[in-house]
Design a protein around this motif. Structure first.
Motif, short mmCIF file in Angstrom:
data_model
loop_
_atom_site.label_atom_id
_atom_site.label_comp_id
_atom_site.label_asym_id
_atom_site.label_seq_id
_atom_site.Cartn_x
_atom_site.Cartn_y
_atom_site.Cartn_z
N UNK A 1 0.84 -1.19 0.00
CA UNK A 1 0.00 0.00 0.00
C UNK A 1 0.88 1.24 0.00
N UNK A 2 0.36 2.29 -0.65
CA UNK A 2 1.09 3.55 -0.74
C UNK A 2 0.21 4.69 -0.26
N UNK A 3 0.84 5.63 0.42
CA UNK A 3 0.13 6.85 0.79
C UNK A 3 0.46 7.92 -0.25
N UNK A 4 -0.15 9.06 -0.12
CA UNK A 4 0.11 10.15 -1.07
C UNK A 4 1.54 10.65 -0.99
N UNK A 5 2.26 10.28 0.06
CA UNK A 5 3.65 10.72 0.23
C UNK A 5 4.55 10.20 -0.90
N UNK A 6 4.15 9.13 -1.57
CA UNK A 6 5.00 8.61 -2.66
C UNK A 6 5.07 9.59 -3.83
N UNK A 7 4.10 10.47 -3.94
CA UNK A 7 4.10 11.42 -5.06
C UNK A 7 5.23 12.45 -4.94
N UNK A 8 5.80 12.58 -3.78
CA UNK A 8 6.90 13.52 -3.55
C UNK A 8 8.27 12.84 -3.64
N UNK A 9 8.27 11.55 -3.93
CA UNK A 9 9.53 10.81 -3.97
C UNK A 9 10.08 10.75 -5.40
N UNK B 1 12.08 8.50 -8.24
CA UNK B 1 12.00 7.06 -8.52
C UNK B 1 12.95 6.23 -7.64
N UNK B 2 14.13 6.73 -7.42
CA UNK B 2 15.10 6.02 -6.57
C UNK B 2 14.63 5.93 -5.13
N UNK B 3 14.09 7.02 -4.61
CA UNK B 3 13.57 7.01 -3.23
C UNK B 3 12.40 6.04 -3.11
N UNK B 4 11.54 6.05 -4.12
CA UNK B 4 10.40 5.15 -4.12
C UNK B 4 10.87 3.69 -4.12
N UNK B 5 11.81 3.39 -4.98
CA UNK B 5 12.34 2.02 -5.06
C UNK B 5 12.94 1.59 -3.73
N UNK B 6 13.75 2.45 -3.12
CA UNK B 6 14.37 2.12 -1.83
C UNK B 6 13.31 1.92 -0.75
N UNK B 7 12.30 2.77 -0.75
CA UNK B 7 11.25 2.67 0.26
C UNK B 7 10.50 1.35 0.14
#
Length: 95
Positions: free
Chosen positions: A50-58, A60-66
């Motif tokens: 699941x993802x929150x809206x916080x992923x929109x501020x990441x 691609x690299x930050x998203x992948x690491x998270x």
């Protein structure tokens, strides 16, 4: 003979309990920023993400690491729970 049958029956029930407990193991983790929540089964297989809206501020690299870090933490939780179950089972069987 009755005592032996009773002991074997109890052990079979205990093995079934172990199998049921292992099948029910889940690990769940949420990233520190709350952007990603991952749930895995007792084998570490991803069951929910699941993802929150916080992923929109990441980036691609930050998203992948998270995603990877959160799923890995969930798997560690599941594996720790499995180890607790097995250790408890072994203690019971030894006693």
């Amino acid at each position: 003979m009755d005592e032996l049958e009773d002991r074997v029956r109890r052990q079979l029930y205990r093995f079934q309990d172990l199998a049921d407990q292992m099948a029910a193991v889940r690990g769940r983790e949420t990233s520190e920023d709350g952007a990603v929540t991952a749930e895995v089964d007792g084998n570490g297989a991803l069951k929910d993400l699941q993802f929150s809206s916080a992923v929109s501020r990441m980036t691609p690299g930050e998203f992948e690491r998270a995603v990877v870090d959160t799923a890995a933490a969930a798997a560690r939780n599941a594996f720790e729970r499995r180890a607790e179950i097995v250790n408890h089972f072994n203690e019971e069987m030894a006693g």
